[in-house]
Scaffold this active site. Structure first.
Site, PDB file in Angstrom:
ATOM      1  N   TYR A 133       0.940  -1.350   0.039  1.00  3.27           N
ATOM      2  CA  TYR A 133       0.030   0.015  -0.139  1.00  3.27           C
ATOM      3  C   TYR A 133       0.957   1.154  -0.014  1.00  3.27           C
ATOM      4  O   TYR A 133       0.346   2.352   0.058  1.00  3.27           O
ATOM      5  CB  TYR A 133      -1.024   0.041   1.209  1.00  3.27           C
ATOM      6  CG  TYR A 133      -2.011  -0.954   1.188  1.00  3.27           C
ATOM      7  CD1 TYR A 133      -2.202  -2.091  -0.035  1.00  3.27           C
ATOM      8  CD2 TYR A 133      -3.013  -1.374   2.179  1.00  3.27           C
ATOM      9  CE1 TYR A 133      -3.138  -2.941   0.045  1.00  3.27           C
ATOM     10  CE2 TYR A 133      -4.041  -2.064   2.096  1.00  3.27           C
ATOM     11  CZ  TYR A 133      -4.002  -2.939   1.023  1.00  3.27           C
ATOM     12  OH  TYR A 133      -5.299  -4.011   0.897  1.00  3.27           O
ATOM     13  N   LYS A 188       5.931 -14.063   3.243  1.00  2.00           N
ATOM     14  CA  LYS A 188       6.037 -14.776   2.017  1.00  2.00           C
ATOM     15  C   LYS A 188       7.351 -14.680   1.445  1.00  2.00           C
ATOM     16  O   LYS A 188       7.376 -14.516   0.038  1.00  2.00           O
ATOM     17  CB  LYS A 188       5.104 -14.212   0.922  1.00  2.00           C
ATOM     18  CG  LYS A 188       4.574 -15.470  -0.137  1.00  2.00           C
ATOM     19  CD  LYS A 188       3.761 -16.417   0.221  1.00  2.00           C
ATOM     20  CE  LYS A 188       3.681 -17.587  -0.849  1.00  2.00           C
ATOM     21  NZ  LYS A 188       2.928 -18.761  -0.444  1.00  2.00           N
ATOM     22  N   ASP A 220      -0.165 -17.826   3.352  1.00  2.00           N
ATOM     23  CA  ASP A 220      -1.173 -18.843   3.074  1.00  2.00           C
ATOM     24  C   ASP A 220      -1.294 -19.542   4.084  1.00  2.00           C
ATOM     25  O   ASP A 220      -2.822 -19.918   4.463  1.00  2.00           O
ATOM     26  CB  ASP A 220      -0.868 -19.525   1.512  1.00  2.00           C
ATOM     27  CG  ASP A 220       0.777 -19.619   1.563  1.00  2.00           C
ATOM     28  OD1 ASP A 220       1.362 -19.554   2.402  1.00  2.00           O
ATOM     29  OD2 ASP A 220       0.993 -20.508   0.821  1.00  2.00           O
ATOM     30  N   ASP A 244      -4.025  -6.132   6.344  1.00  2.00           N
ATOM     31  CA  ASP A 244      -5.700  -5.696   5.914  1.00  2.00           C
ATOM     32  C   ASP A 244      -6.495  -6.966   5.683  1.00  2.00           C
ATOM     33  O   ASP A 244      -7.674  -6.863   6.308  1.00  2.00           O
ATOM     34  CB  ASP A 244      -5.714  -4.756   4.628  1.00  2.00           C
ATOM     35  CG  ASP A 244      -6.698  -4.364   4.093  1.00  2.00           C
ATOM     36  OD1 ASP A 244      -7.654  -4.136   5.089  1.00  2.00           O
ATOM     37  OD2 ASP A 244      -6.751  -3.803   3.017  1.00  2.00           O
ATOM     38  N   ASP A 248      -9.461  -8.954   8.580  1.00  4.70           N
ATOM     39  CA  ASP A 248     -11.006  -9.114   8.559  1.00  4.70           C
ATOM     40  C   ASP A 248     -11.103 -10.596   8.380  1.00  4.70           C
ATOM     41  O   ASP A 248     -12.264 -11.108   9.055  1.00  4.70           O
ATOM     42  CB  ASP A 248     -11.398  -8.746   6.746  1.00  4.70           C
ATOM     43  CG  ASP A 248     -12.022  -7.477   6.406  1.00  4.70           C
ATOM     44  OD1 ASP A 248     -11.037  -6.450   7.424  1.00  4.70           O
ATOM     45  OD2 ASP A 248     -12.639  -7.112   5.744  1.00  4.70           O
TER      46      ASP A 248
HETATM   47  C1  IPM Z   1      -8.889  -0.828   6.434  1.00  8.18           C
HETATM   48  C2  IPM Z   1      -9.498  -0.415   5.166  1.00  8.18           C
HETATM   49  C3  IPM Z   1      -8.801   0.461   4.555  1.00  8.18           C
HETATM   50  C4  IPM Z   1      -7.209   0.350   4.144  1.00  8.18           C
HETATM   51  C5  IPM Z   1      -9.529   0.946   3.203  1.00  8.18           C
HETATM   52  C6  IPM Z   1     -10.847   1.575   3.304  1.00  8.18           C
HETATM   53  C7  IPM Z   1      -8.664   1.925   2.104  1.00  8.18           C
HETATM   54  O1  IPM Z   1      -9.760  -1.630   4.358  1.00  8.18           O
HETATM   55  O2  IPM Z   1      -8.617   0.176   7.225  1.00  8.18           O
HETATM   56  O3  IPM Z   1      -8.543  -2.030   6.744  1.00  8.18           O
HETATM   57  O4  IPM Z   1      -7.104  -0.927   4.147  1.00  8.18           O
HETATM   58  O5  IPM Z   1      -6.372   1.030   3.971  1.00  8.18           O
HETATM   59 MN    MN Z   2      -9.445  -3.428   5.451  1.00 14.56          MN
END
Ligand code: IPM
Ligand code: MN
Length: 357
Positions: A133, A188, A220, A244, A248
């Protein structure tokens, strides 16, 4: 009396509802504690703001965040503007550590079978300013090809690894499986040089913390392990995009993203937000789970040095769920309505303060 200056960015969609619930809880804590107060300044930023102003956040708001003690932010939608806003705040203020606790609370409906509450309790420390990112809003798209670059720097790897070991050292409990303090680097390195670089730096930092176990896991394998043996983990440190994704995944194992707060922390500043998006479909329905935002407020209390208050809040949440003051159903929503959550917690807090626990 000590006053903490807090910038409040309610965000979009369900953001204002969540932030409102968190403030109601903070107001109760302020009243019960009696020796400090919060002063809030509300600033608009995010997608609605972008539509009106052509930027996700104003220079004045950035300046206010720079001067404040902390910032409490609601969710913004998952569009490009949100990505840019995240980038502006995280990279702009050099908030290099994204701290994401994944903790299973009692009586929350989850997709995994036979998991007692204490059996999932780890913290993901996501590197927040570089990795893949680093290309946020800087990728290259041509007619027939597109590219984004994954960047890991020595300084970036060193500081995030050190941060993770400190989290492991300071966390109240070790891994649920065996009580051990353990930092797992998720990477990785069998495919990418950048992760081999990360791995070597991790090993160097690990030597500064001989009392803490250090291990590596490919991403993985890690995604399977978080489902199959989440009890093994105490602290996970990883690259920005891996963090990220895995946060989730971890969130799904503990009742959804409504159970997931996060802190974006640097050496001088921090902001606190739920992990999830702004859920436009839930606006005004009184169904969204505000615990993510309320627990983010708890992380803010701890950051401000109010450890006792943070612990009392956690206790109140535990007890409210235990006593079934409200229910988090298998779709991650609050059966009794989100507004009920703050009310129940305010009552529970009063009891916790009275009993002194
Ligand atoms: C997070 C979100 C953000 C990110 C998005 C909204 C850009 O997914 O904070 O996990 O990963 O930067
Ligand atoms: Mn996210």
């Amino acid at each position: 009396m000590k006053t903490y200056h807090i910038i409040v960015v309610p965000g979009d969609g369900i953001g204002p509802e969540l932030v409102d619930a968190a403030i109601q809880v903070l107001e109760k804590i302020q009243e019960l504690s009696g020796d400090f107060r919060f002063s809030y300044a509300v600033h608009e930023a995010g997608a609605n703001f972008y539509q009106k102003q052509g930027v996700s956040i104003s220079v004045e708001t950035l300046e206010a965040i720079r001067r404040a003690d902390a910032t409490m932010k609601g969710p913004v939608p998952d569009g490009t503007e949100a990505g840019v806003l995240g980038g502006v705040l995280r990279s702009g203020f050099d908030l290099y550590a994204n701290v994401r606790p994944i903790k299973l609370f009692p009586k929350v409906a989850i997709p995994l079978k036979d998991r007692p509450p204490q059996s999932i309790d780890y913290i993901i420390v996501r590197e927040n300013t570089e990795g893949l990112y680093a290309s946020r809003a800087r990728g290259l798209m041509l007619e027939q090809a597109a590219t984004d670059t994954l960047l890991l720097t020595r300084k970036g790897c060193e500081r995030i690894c050190r941060f993770a070991f400190q989290v492991a050292r300071d966390k109240s409990r070790g891994a649920p499986e065996d009580g051990r303090r353990r930092v797992t680097l998720v990477e990785k390195s069998n495919v990418l040089r950048s992760f081999y670089f990360f791995r070597q730096i991790f090993a160097g930092v690990a030597r500064e913390f001989p009392e803490i176990e250090a291990e590596n896991l490919y991403v993985d394998a890690a995604s399977a392990a978080l489902i199959m043996r989440p009890q093994h983990f105490q602290v996970i440190v990883t690259e920005n995009m891996f963090g990220d994704i895995l946060s989730d995944l971890g969130g799904a194992t503990i009742g959804g993203l409504g159970m997931c707060p996060s802190a974006n922390m640097g050496d001088e500043r921090a902001y606190f937000e739920p992990i999830h998006g702004s859920a436009p479909d839930l606006v005004g329905k009184n169904k969204a789970n505000p615990l993510s935002q309320i627990m983010a407020a708890g992380m803010m209390l701890e950051y401000l040095g109010r450890k006792k208050e943070a612990l009392l809040l956690e206790k109140a949440i535990l007890q409210a769920l235990e006593k079934e003051g409200f229910h988090i159903s298998s779709n991650g929503l609050v059966e009794e309505g989100s507004r009920r959550v703050a009310a129940v917690l305010r009552e529970e807090l009063a009891g916790c303060y009275e009993r002194g626990i």
